[in-house]
Write an enzyme that holds these catalytic residues in place. Sequence first.
Site, short mmCIF file in Angstrom:
data_model
loop_
_atom_site.label_atom_id
_atom_site.label_comp_id
_atom_site.label_asym_id
_atom_site.label_seq_id
_atom_site.Cartn_x
_atom_site.Cartn_y
_atom_site.Cartn_z
N HIS A 167 -6.92 -2.30 8.87
CA HIS A 167 -6.25 -3.77 8.77
C HIS A 167 -6.55 -4.55 9.87
CE1 HIS A 167 -3.91 -2.76 5.12
NE2 HIS A 167 -4.13 -1.37 5.26
N ASN A 189 -3.44 2.11 7.15
CA ASN A 189 -2.77 2.68 6.31
C ASN A 189 -3.47 3.08 4.94
OD1 ASN A 189 -0.88 3.43 4.44
ND2 ASN A 189 -0.10 1.44 3.94
N SER A 224 0.67 -1.32 0.12
CA SER A 224 -0.17 0.10 0.08
C SER A 224 0.96 1.24 0.15
CB SER A 224 -0.91 -0.06 1.17
OG SER A 224 -1.92 -1.01 1.16
N GLU A 242 -5.84 -7.85 9.91
CA GLU A 242 -4.56 -8.68 9.73
C GLU A 242 -3.52 -8.05 10.47
OE1 GLU A 242 -3.68 -5.78 6.76
OE2 GLU A 242 -5.43 -6.80 7.15
N GLN A 272 -12.69 0.23 -0.29
CA GLN A 272 -12.94 1.63 -1.10
C GLN A 272 -13.73 0.97 -2.41
OE1 GLN A 272 -9.38 3.30 -1.08
NE2 GLN A 272 -9.50 4.05 1.01
N GLY A 302 -4.87 6.79 2.75
CA GLY A 302 -4.81 8.28 2.31
C GLY A 302 -6.28 8.83 1.57
N TYR A 303 -7.17 7.54 1.54
CA TYR A 303 -8.54 7.81 0.78
C TYR A 303 -9.32 7.23 1.74
CZ TYR A 303 -6.07 9.47 -3.32
OH TYR A 303 -5.39 10.05 -4.09
N CYS A 315 -9.60 -2.27 3.36
CA CYS A 315 -8.82 -0.97 2.90
C CYS A 315 -9.18 -0.66 1.32
CB CYS A 315 -7.31 -1.39 3.04
SG CYS A 315 -6.13 0.22 3.02
N GLY A 327 -4.44 -2.32 -0.96
CA GLY A 327 -3.49 -1.95 -1.98
C GLY A 327 -3.39 -0.51 -1.93
#
Length: 363
Positions: A335, A292, A45, A337, A254, A294-295, A250, A222
């Site tokens: 996340h 993690n 990512s 995991e 989205q 940014g969107y 993640c 990703g």
Amino acid sequence: MKATLILENGMTFEGQSIGSTKDRVCEMVFNTSMTGYQEILTDPSYAGQGIVMCYPLIGNYGVNHEDNESSRPWAEAFIVRHMTRRGSNFRCEGGLDSYLKEYDITGIEGVDTRALTRILRSQGTMNGMITCAEHFYVDECLERIHAYRVEGTVERVTRKQVEIYPALNDQQFRVALMDYGVKENMIRCLQKRGCEVTVYPAHTPAETILTGGFDGVMLSNGPGDPADNQAIIAEVRKLYDSDLPLFAVCLGHQLLALATGAETRKMRFGHRGGNHPVKDLEHGRAYITSQNHGYVVTAESVDPAVAEISHVNVNEGSVEGLKYKRPNCFTVQFHPEAAPGPMDTEYLFDRFVENMKGGRTHA
């Protein structure tokens, strides 16, 4: 060797070179984790990004092959306050500086990373450049910095061939996992729950999955802007329209939101670290999560006839999870995991397994 970090707002930071000495332009983001730098570097990512580590001492336990979350590190650059050259740990197989050099990751140390983080928080994530040149023209560097865009990253990080991972105990289910930049521990979390995991490249047609005899489908994490992946989104919609149990994390979260009519936006500085509080609205509990991204999915764009918001960020209320009206389908932004941690939300893998146990018509 001297190194200089130049931000797109014209600010510069001087330090010493670590890792590769190549000039590197990328998007600068910060991570608040105290440990787990190897897992962070090898998280796909981070493709296209330079990582500013807030914690001032990095590299003190070295690196080892067991902690990799993918086949190689994907970060473009690494910015730290102080890097320990010699790791002190019985599992240590080498130093972080040598690791950065081996994989051609440009780095800089001696930077006040907390001051740098405050700039990125107040002004927002921005592009930057690290150069080891003794003499350079800031205006020329800024032209390169402003022209940079994180794009094509899913194609870079996804595997090229199908891979099958056997269950780590008695096999109960077959799961198809779409690799948009998957972390290894996501696969392990499924394996240890009795799942044989078949990992597919990102652009695999939905028909391949739907005719594969699988009990469930997982969409991985990703890098990059989710809206850039229009061809993938079209295939995700086909998976949603089936009756297979779906779980997405993640970027996968989205992509499924976009496939069902919701919208995403870029955050001011994103969430990256292992200490983000999230509230599970259905059960009224809060968890500390690894994040993690940014969107984010915009709350007002979620159609209540399609899905309901299941998790929110405690700090600022952004969407952290969706529970779809379609049976056996839920997604989260964080996340579960983790790796290196915290593991508070691994229960979501159990929920996914329970959905597969209940069959394709069990809610």
